[in-house]
Write a protein that holds these residues in place. Structure first.
Motif, short mmCIF file in Angstrom:
data_model
loop_
_atom_site.label_atom_id
_atom_site.label_comp_id
_atom_site.label_asym_id
_atom_site.label_seq_id
_atom_site.Cartn_x
_atom_site.Cartn_y
_atom_site.Cartn_z
N GLU A 228 0.83 -1.20 0.00
CA GLU A 228 0.00 0.00 0.00
C GLU A 228 0.87 1.25 0.00
O GLU A 228 0.58 2.23 -0.70
N ALA A 229 1.96 1.22 0.78
CA ALA A 229 2.87 2.37 0.82
C ALA A 229 3.56 2.57 -0.52
O ALA A 229 3.65 3.70 -1.03
N VAL A 230 4.03 1.48 -1.12
CA VAL A 230 4.71 1.57 -2.41
C VAL A 230 3.76 2.10 -3.48
O VAL A 230 4.14 2.92 -4.33
N SER A 231 2.51 1.67 -3.44
CA SER A 231 1.54 2.15 -4.41
C SER A 231 1.30 3.65 -4.28
O SER A 231 1.24 4.37 -5.28
N ARG A 232 1.18 4.12 -3.04
CA ARG A 232 0.96 5.56 -2.84
C ARG A 232 2.16 6.37 -3.36
O ARG A 232 1.99 7.40 -4.02
#
Length: 435
Positions: A228-232
């Protein structure tokens, strides 16, 4: 200038390309620069220029030499290149990437534009001077560095840390990536001189959670948190910030193209630039691209941690804001650690050195207009800037209007036009003779 130097530059570049100096980022798996360093040192020694080779680690070799100038009271110039190249998969290429093949008016091979072409230009010019007994206007330190393609740790930065005496008294430096042409019309070509480059901010993201069996319901999954962090981060678009170099380039480009520049929508100008738009477009804002993920060891085991790598490139003056934004996007449950930090650079597009560049280009190409620009990547200039040296990218090449030059850097079928190499030698000779 003697046509011998124009002929020799092709042979020198071919020889260098044929020496595999692949840099994987790890010394143990890299080819190393020693053989190329010995070749360069030999070519300098051959004409009476004393060269020294230094190794930061076995095989990671840098060559340096000094040319005495006519005016010893002036600040010296560093003329530098790097000997290493990025890996090349031969199966993807139309030719052997280490063959130095001449085909269709081009010299092909890994390093043809990044940057054994410039290494060869430097050698061809200084060898001509040595044979003719020509002194440059001021002292010149020649440097052919190791390890530029992996951050310069074993090359330029090591030399600055361990042998700064070679650069003592130098005020300016010239190397890649600049001086290449961008055709606007048959009678007008912009030659992009690098006056700035983005900083490097490589980051490691780490998420932790509770390890467990893959068949259970699991709310605390490190991979989920990290993903989720990488996607953001990967989807985030940083705001436009026009530095002086970028704004000046856009003004020059819009004038040459006959269109109005709207500073709030600079993409309208960049869209008219063809393939080079990819490099220029990346200098409008900070960027952060996820490049690696690592987690787990078995499909039915939820790992206790997961990591990702982010390649961040930062505009001058934006370092703190960039890191703050990344940490906010990553969230409180993901640790953000820098793994490599190198400063952005920017200098002004003025002074005698810039005038000499513009004059040399116009002498060989009446349709030339020298303009400043920012490089979206980084160079060995970052190391030299630590000594207060003003750094420029000027490896002159007149390119065919239809050549996708930007794609050749680290790309498949890297190649340089032979007549572009010879043009570069003539320009470099005149520039250095008047710098």
């Amino acid at each position: 200038m003697s046509s011998d130097a124009e002929t020799e530059v092709v042979d020198l570049a071919r020889d260098l390309i044929r020496i595999d100096t692949t840099n994987t980022g790890e010394t143990a798996t890299s080819a190393g620069e020693r053989a190329a360093a010995e070749y360069v040192a030999g070519k300098l020694d051959e004409v009476g220029i004393a060269a020294e080779i230094y190794e930061s680690e076995p095989g990671r070799a840098t060559v340096v030499a000094r040319l005495e100038g006519a005016n010893r009271d002036r600040g010296g110039l560093v003329l530098h290149g790097h000997l290493d190249v990025v890996p090349a998969n031969a199966d993807d290429w139309a030719v052997d990437p280490f063959s130095g093949e001449l085909r269709d008016g081009y010299l092909w091979g890994r390093g043809a534009v990044d940057m054994k072409d410039m290494d060869a230009m430097i050698l061809a010019v200084v060898r001509r001077w040595a044979r003719a007994g020509i002194k440059p206007p001021r002292d010149i330190t020649l440097a052919f560095f190791a390890d530029e393609e992996a951050g310069s740790t074993h090359g330029a930065h090591w030399m600055v840390d361990h042998h700064p005496e070679w650069f003592e008294g130098c005020t300016e430096a010239v190397s890649e990536v600049g001086g290449f042409s961008l055709s606007v019309t048959d009678d007008l070509r912009l030659y992009l001189v690098e006056t700035a480059e983005k900083g490097i901010e490589w980051l490691k993201l780490t998420a932790t959670g509770k390890a467990g069996h893959g068949s259970f319901t699991h709310e605390d999954n490190a991979i989920t948190t990290l993903s989720e962090a990488v996607s953001r981060i990967g989807r985030h678009r940083f705001p436009i910030v026009l530095t002086d170099s970028v704004r000046r380039f856009l003004e020059e480009a819009s004038d040459a193209l006959g269109i109005e520049l709207n500073p709030d929508e600079p993409e309208q100008v960049i869209a008219k630039l063809g393939p080079i738009a990819r490099i220029i477009g990346a200098t409008l804002r900070n960027t952060a691209n996820p490049t690696m993920l690592d987690a787990g060891y078995k499909v039915n085991v939820i790992p206790g941690s997961a990591t990702a790598a982010i390649d961040g490139r930062v505009l001058p003056g934006q370092e703190q804001e960039f890191l703050q934004t990344i940490r906010e996007l990553a969230g409180p449950d993901v640790k953000v650690e820098p793994t490599m930090e190198q400063i952005p650079l920017e200098t002004t597009f003025d002074g005698d050195l810039v005038d000499a560049m513009a004059d040399a280009l116009r002498h060989e190409d009446p349709g030339a207009r020298a303009v400043p620009y920012m490089l979206s990547g980084g160079t060995d200039g970052k190391a030299l800037s630590r000594l207060g040296i003003r750094c420029f990218g000027f490896a002159p090449l007149r390119l065919p209007a239809d050549l996708d030059f930007a794609s050749l850097f680290h790309g498949v079928d890297e190649r340089v036009p032979v007549d572009g190499l010879q043009f570069g030698v003539r320009v470099l000779d005149r520039f250095l003779s008047r710098s």
